[in-house]
Enzyme design. Structure first.
Site, PDB file in Angstrom:
ATOM      1  N   LYS A  79      13.446  -3.215  12.321  1.00  0.00           N
ATOM      2  CA  LYS A  79      12.721  -2.852  11.098  1.00  0.00           C
ATOM      3  C   LYS A  79      11.669  -1.788  11.407  1.00  0.00           C
ATOM      4  CE  LYS A  79       9.014  -5.328   9.886  1.00  0.00           C
ATOM      5  NZ  LYS A  79       7.793  -4.592   9.593  1.00  0.00           N
ATOM      6  N   ASN A  80      10.932  -1.978  12.502  1.00  0.00           N
ATOM      7  CA  ASN A  80       9.824  -1.067  12.786  1.00  0.00           C
ATOM      8  C   ASN A  80      10.277   0.299  13.291  1.00  0.00           C
ATOM      9  OD1 ASN A  80       8.042  -2.941  11.912  1.00  0.00           O
ATOM     10  ND2 ASN A  80       7.160  -3.430  13.919  1.00  0.00           N
ATOM     11  N   ARG A 121       2.054  -2.221   4.504  1.00  0.00           N
ATOM     12  CA  ARG A 121       1.093  -1.244   5.006  1.00  0.00           C
ATOM     13  C   ARG A 121       1.775  -0.047   5.646  1.00  0.00           C
ATOM     14  NH1 ARG A 121      -3.530  -3.562   5.143  1.00  0.00           N
ATOM     15  NH2 ARG A 121      -4.301  -2.161   6.731  1.00  0.00           N
ATOM     16  N   CYS A 124      -5.924  -7.128   5.587  1.00  0.00           N
ATOM     17  CA  CYS A 124      -4.713  -7.924   5.462  1.00  0.00           C
ATOM     18  C   CYS A 124      -4.852  -9.183   6.276  1.00  0.00           C
ATOM     19  CB  CYS A 124      -3.472  -7.117   5.845  1.00  0.00           C
ATOM     20  SG  CYS A 124      -3.143  -7.060   7.581  1.00  0.00           S
ATOM     21  N   ARG A 143      -7.093  -3.357   9.874  1.00  0.00           N
ATOM     22  CA  ARG A 143      -6.012  -2.353   9.904  1.00  0.00           C
ATOM     23  C   ARG A 143      -6.330  -1.065   9.143  1.00  0.00           C
ATOM     24  NH1 ARG A 143      -0.250  -5.334   9.694  1.00  0.00           N
ATOM     25  NH2 ARG A 143       0.388  -3.595  10.974  1.00  0.00           N
ATOM     26  N   PRO A 144      -7.332  -0.337   9.585  1.00  0.00           N
ATOM     27  CA  PRO A 144      -7.644   0.935   8.931  1.00  0.00           C
ATOM     28  C   PRO A 144      -6.618   2.019   9.293  1.00  0.00           C
ATOM     29  CG  PRO A 144      -9.040   0.621  10.861  1.00  0.00           C
ATOM     30  CD  PRO A 144      -8.179  -0.609  10.754  1.00  0.00           C
ATOM     31  N   ILE A 145      -6.684   3.164   8.609  1.00  0.00           N
ATOM     32  CA  ILE A 145      -5.799   4.283   8.983  1.00  0.00           C
ATOM     33  C   ILE A 145      -6.627   5.522   9.335  1.00  0.00           C
ATOM     34  CG2 ILE A 145      -3.722   3.512   7.757  1.00  0.00           C
ATOM     35  CD1 ILE A 145      -4.451   5.691   5.603  1.00  0.00           C
ATOM     36  N   ASP A 146      -7.861   5.279   9.788  1.00  0.00           N
ATOM     37  CA  ASP A 146      -8.748   6.397  10.123  1.00  0.00           C
ATOM     38  C   ASP A 146      -8.153   7.334  11.176  1.00  0.00           C
ATOM     39  OD1 ASP A 146      -9.118   3.988  11.694  1.00  0.00           O
ATOM     40  OD2 ASP A 146     -10.731   5.029  12.744  1.00  0.00           O
ATOM     41  N   LEU A 147      -7.359   6.781  12.097  1.00  0.00           N
ATOM     42  CA  LEU A 147      -6.818   7.636  13.163  1.00  0.00           C
ATOM     43  C   LEU A 147      -5.705   8.548  12.647  1.00  0.00           C
ATOM     44  CD1 LEU A 147      -6.787   4.972  16.033  1.00  0.00           C
ATOM     45  CD2 LEU A 147      -8.523   6.696  15.536  1.00  0.00           C
ATOM     46  N   ASP A 174       3.425  -8.871  18.260  1.00  0.00           N
ATOM     47  CA  ASP A 174       4.362  -9.419  17.279  1.00  0.00           C
ATOM     48  C   ASP A 174       5.147 -10.630  17.811  1.00  0.00           C
ATOM     49  OD1 ASP A 174       3.525  -7.622  15.407  1.00  0.00           O
ATOM     50  OD2 ASP A 174       5.283  -6.320  15.497  1.00  0.00           O
ATOM     51  N   ILE A 193      -4.862  -6.939  20.278  1.00  0.00           N
ATOM     52  CA  ILE A 193      -4.543  -5.828  19.375  1.00  0.00           C
ATOM     53  C   ILE A 193      -5.176  -6.022  17.996  1.00  0.00           C
ATOM     54  CG2 ILE A 193      -2.665  -4.460  18.331  1.00  0.00           C
ATOM     55  CD1 ILE A 193      -2.611  -4.347  21.391  1.00  0.00           C
ATOM     56  N   ARG A 210      10.497 -10.275   4.867  1.00  0.00           N
ATOM     57  CA  ARG A 210      10.091  -8.873   5.020  1.00  0.00           C
ATOM     58  C   ARG A 210      10.699  -8.276   6.279  1.00  0.00           C
ATOM     59  NH1 ARG A 210       4.149  -7.841   5.557  1.00  0.00           N
ATOM     60  NH2 ARG A 210       5.159  -5.898   6.115  1.00  0.00           N
TER      61      ARG A 210
HETATM   62  C1  UD1 Z   1       2.658  -1.520  14.230  1.00  0.00           C
HETATM   63  C2  UD1 Z   1       3.785  -2.435  13.853  1.00  0.00           C
HETATM   64  C3  UD1 Z   1       3.308  -3.887  13.838  1.00  0.00           C
HETATM   65  C4  UD1 Z   1       2.657  -4.245  15.172  1.00  0.00           C
HETATM   66  C5  UD1 Z   1       1.604  -3.213  15.554  1.00  0.00           C
HETATM   67  C6  UD1 Z   1       1.054  -3.404  16.955  1.00  0.00           C
HETATM   68  C7  UD1 Z   1       5.162  -1.047  12.413  1.00  0.00           C
HETATM   69  C8  UD1 Z   1       5.650  -0.767  11.042  1.00  0.00           C
HETATM   70  N1  UD1 Z   1       4.279  -2.050  12.532  1.00  0.00           N
HETATM   71  O1  UD1 Z   1       1.657  -1.669  13.226  1.00  0.00           O
HETATM   72  O2  UD1 Z   1       4.426  -4.731  13.602  1.00  0.00           O
HETATM   73  O3  UD1 Z   1       2.038  -5.501  15.073  1.00  0.00           O
HETATM   74  O4  UD1 Z   1       2.150  -1.886  15.500  1.00  0.00           O
HETATM   75  O5  UD1 Z   1       2.070  -3.365  17.878  1.00  0.00           O
HETATM   76  O6  UD1 Z   1       5.565  -0.438  13.368  1.00  0.00           O
HETATM   77  N2  UD1 Z   1      -6.088   1.062  14.229  1.00  0.00           N
HETATM   78  C9  UD1 Z   1      -7.249   1.696  13.871  1.00  0.00           C
HETATM   79  N3  UD1 Z   1      -7.156   2.851  13.138  1.00  0.00           N
HETATM   80  C10 UD1 Z   1      -5.962   3.403  12.767  1.00  0.00           C
HETATM   81  C11 UD1 Z   1      -4.774   2.732  13.141  1.00  0.00           C
HETATM   82  C12 UD1 Z   1      -4.877   1.572  13.881  1.00  0.00           C
HETATM   83  O7  UD1 Z   1      -8.348   1.234  14.181  1.00  0.00           O
HETATM   84  O8  UD1 Z   1      -5.954   4.445  12.102  1.00  0.00           O
HETATM   85  C13 UD1 Z   1      -6.150  -0.202  15.014  1.00  0.00           C
HETATM   86  C14 UD1 Z   1      -5.586  -1.408  14.246  1.00  0.00           C
HETATM   87  O9  UD1 Z   1      -6.540  -1.994  13.404  1.00  0.00           O
HETATM   88  C15 UD1 Z   1      -5.171  -2.320  15.400  1.00  0.00           C
HETATM   89  C16 UD1 Z   1      -4.722  -1.329  16.487  1.00  0.00           C
HETATM   90  O10 UD1 Z   1      -5.302  -0.073  16.133  1.00  0.00           O
HETATM   91  O11 UD1 Z   1      -6.260  -3.049  15.865  1.00  0.00           O
HETATM   92  C17 UD1 Z   1      -3.228  -1.157  16.606  1.00  0.00           C
HETATM   93  O12 UD1 Z   1      -2.688  -0.930  15.326  1.00  0.00           O
HETATM   94  P1  UD1 Z   1      -1.374  -0.059  15.105  1.00  0.00           P
HETATM   95  O13 UD1 Z   1      -0.674   0.177  16.410  1.00  0.00           O
HETATM   96  O14 UD1 Z   1      -1.722   1.126  14.289  1.00  0.00           O
HETATM   97  O15 UD1 Z   1      -0.511  -1.042  14.219  1.00  0.00           O
HETATM   98  P2  UD1 Z   1       0.504  -0.578  13.108  1.00  0.00           P
HETATM   99  O16 UD1 Z   1       1.049   0.756  13.497  1.00  0.00           O
HETATM  100  O17 UD1 Z   1      -0.106  -0.760  11.771  1.00  0.00           O
END
Ligand code: UD1
Length: 431
Positions: free
Chosen positions: A22-23, A96, A120, A125-129, A308, A330, A400
């Site tokens: 899925k991912n 997300r 969540c 789980r922000p998307i700032d990066l 996961d 994580i 899901r």
């Molecule tokens: C992906 C996987 C999810 C898995 C996770 C970690 C998909 C669709 N989902 O989620 O199943 O649990 O990787 O292996 O592939 N973070 C920030 N800012 C950002 C982005 C992330 O602070 O902009 C933090 C997150 O809060 C978290 C860490 O970075 O603590 C890792 O998150 P991330 O690798 O981005 O997880 P996802 O890509 O959402």
């Protein structure tokens, strides 16, 4: 809302076939936004997140065909024109990973409007990066009314250093960089196999990407990408879940159609606790004939132990001899399943990011609530060894990301059935 009813005590015996990841399928579907030609994906799992992504892409004007019959794992996506480069709150709140469309949309259409995900079940789980990275490539970002808007006549190659390793962040920027003007260097990238799978698809589409699977990815931007056909890699998390299930139930389970090289961390941990496995080409056999012992575990980015599979490992730890300390590195709040397992008789204490699991405790059936995708899977595993009939509510979480999990489990000897609403809505309303 569907529920699972599981009667524990049966060892899992036989062969289970692993679906596509899925991912990996989610970012590959988003990659189809980068071209006006069809992208055909094979081995796409039929799970709810794929359906959500289909709706997301269709709302933008894409033609998405999910295959039927023998071709039911083929999805073809044709984004000839995109009239509405937008991901609404309604869709982002249910999945997300919808934010994966941000990079490709701004690269292809010059603008994108995507709802910001909120908190969540497993943390902030922000998307700032993602946003910071796109800014480095020249996008103008505006955030208001809960949406992020990105615009750029054409993105420009640049250097992006991720402050923290992010899987979908790496994928989002990787897609954006393929159509940028000049070279992009992405540093501190996620090395997950799903990133490599996306890069393989993008290169088939005409992108020039090197280094996917390492911390540094170089992308030479091109003016246009083409259609392509691509087979999605096997789901290592589904495979890991079944490996742990085979071990826990004292079964003898052959996990077929997986990639053992993606499962090394889980397999090594199973060996550490005393479970035997044997890898052979694209399958792993798990032999759960010995009692197993406790082991500490900390989640890490790939190639470390995947977050996961953390919930599933906690289920296993309740059945191990001794005390296991499990550290979630994580996500900040990923122990909801542990509290449900305590209700089933597990001896688990949560201290911040650590779960202290004292085994071996007999589990007894209870009514439990699934709080997120992987938490639900761990409750299924706990139920498989519990005494009596466990009812797991809100299994839409499991739908899901796991394809036909109850049928796959039933095929290898589990006593599991899916039931719909217990009482028809009308009868409740009449009270
Ligand atoms: C992906 C996987 C999810 C898995 C996770 C970690 C998909 C669709 N989902 O989620 O199943 O649990 O990787 O292996 O592939 N973070 C920030 N800012 C950002 C982005 C992330 O602070 O902009 C933090 C997150 O809060 C978290 C860490 O970075 O603590 C890792 O998150 P991330 O690798 O981005 O997880 P996802 O890509 O959402």
């Amino acid at each position: 809302m569907d529920k699972f009813v599981i009667r524990g005590g049966e060892p899992l015996l036989g062969t289970v076939h692993i679906s596509g990841a899925k991912n990996a399928a989610l970012p590959c579907m988003a990659a189809a936004l980068l071209t006006d030609q069809p992208v055909i994906l094979e081995n796409v799992p039929q799970v709810r997140d794929i359906q959500t992504t289909r709706n997301l892409l269709a709302a933008m004007g894409a033609e998405v065909e999910l295959g039927y019959g023998r071709a039911h794992h083929r999805t073809s996506i044709h984004c000839a024109s995109l009239n509405s480069p937008e991901a609404s709150y309604e869709l982002v709140k249910t999945m997300r990973a919808s934010t994966l469309v941000l990079g490709p949309l701004v690269a292809r259409c010059g603008r994108a409007r995507v709802s910001l995900p909120g908190g969540c079940a497993i943390g902030a789980r922000p998307i700032d990066l993602h946003i910071k990275g796109l800014e480095r490539l020249g996008a103008k970002i505006n955030q208001e009314h809960g949406y992020v808007e990105a615009t750029a006549a054409r993105l420009k190659g640049g250097e992006v250093v991720f402050d923290k390793i992010t899987v979908t962040g790496t994928e989002d920027l990787l897609m954006a960089a393929t159509l940028a003007d000049g070279e992009t260097i992405l540093e501190n990238c996620a090395r997950e196999p799903e990133v490599g799978d996306l890069a393989d698809l993008l290169n088939k589409m005409g992108a020039r990407i090197e280094g996917a699977g390492t911390p540094t990815i170089r992308v030479k931007g091109v003016a246009k990408l083409n259609g392509a056909r691509h087979r999605i890699i096997p789901d290592r998390i589904e495979a890991g879940t079944f490996l742990i299930a085979g071990a826990m139930t004292g079964g003898d389970l052959n996990i077929a159609g997986c990639d053992p090289t993606h499962l090394q961390a889980v397999i090594s941990k199973l060996h550490e606790v005393g479970v035997k496995t044997r890898s052979n080409g694209d399958s792993v056999r798990v032999m759960g004939d010995n009692p197993f012992s406790a082991a500490d575990m900390g989640t890490e980015e790939f190639p470390g132990f995947p977050t996961d599979c953390q919930a599933q490992f906690i289920a296993l730890a309740t059945q191990a001899e001794g005390t296991s300390i499990i550290t979630e590195n994580i996500f900040e709040n990923r122990f909801m399943h542990a509290l449900e397992m305590v209700r089933m008789g597990g001896n688990i204490k949560i201290e911040g990011r650590r779960a202290i699991v004292r085994g071996k405790t007999p589990l007894s059936a209870a009514a439990v609530l699934a709080s997120d995708l992987r938490a639900s899977a761990s409750l299924v595993l706990a139920a498989l060894v519990a005494d009596g009939e466990t009812i797991i509510d809100r299994v839409y979480h499991i739908d899901r990301g796991y394809e036909r999990i109850e049928e796959k489990l039933k095929d290898v000897g589990a006593q599991i059935k899916r039931i719909g609403e217990m009482f028809p809505k009308k009868a409740v309303a009449a009270k």
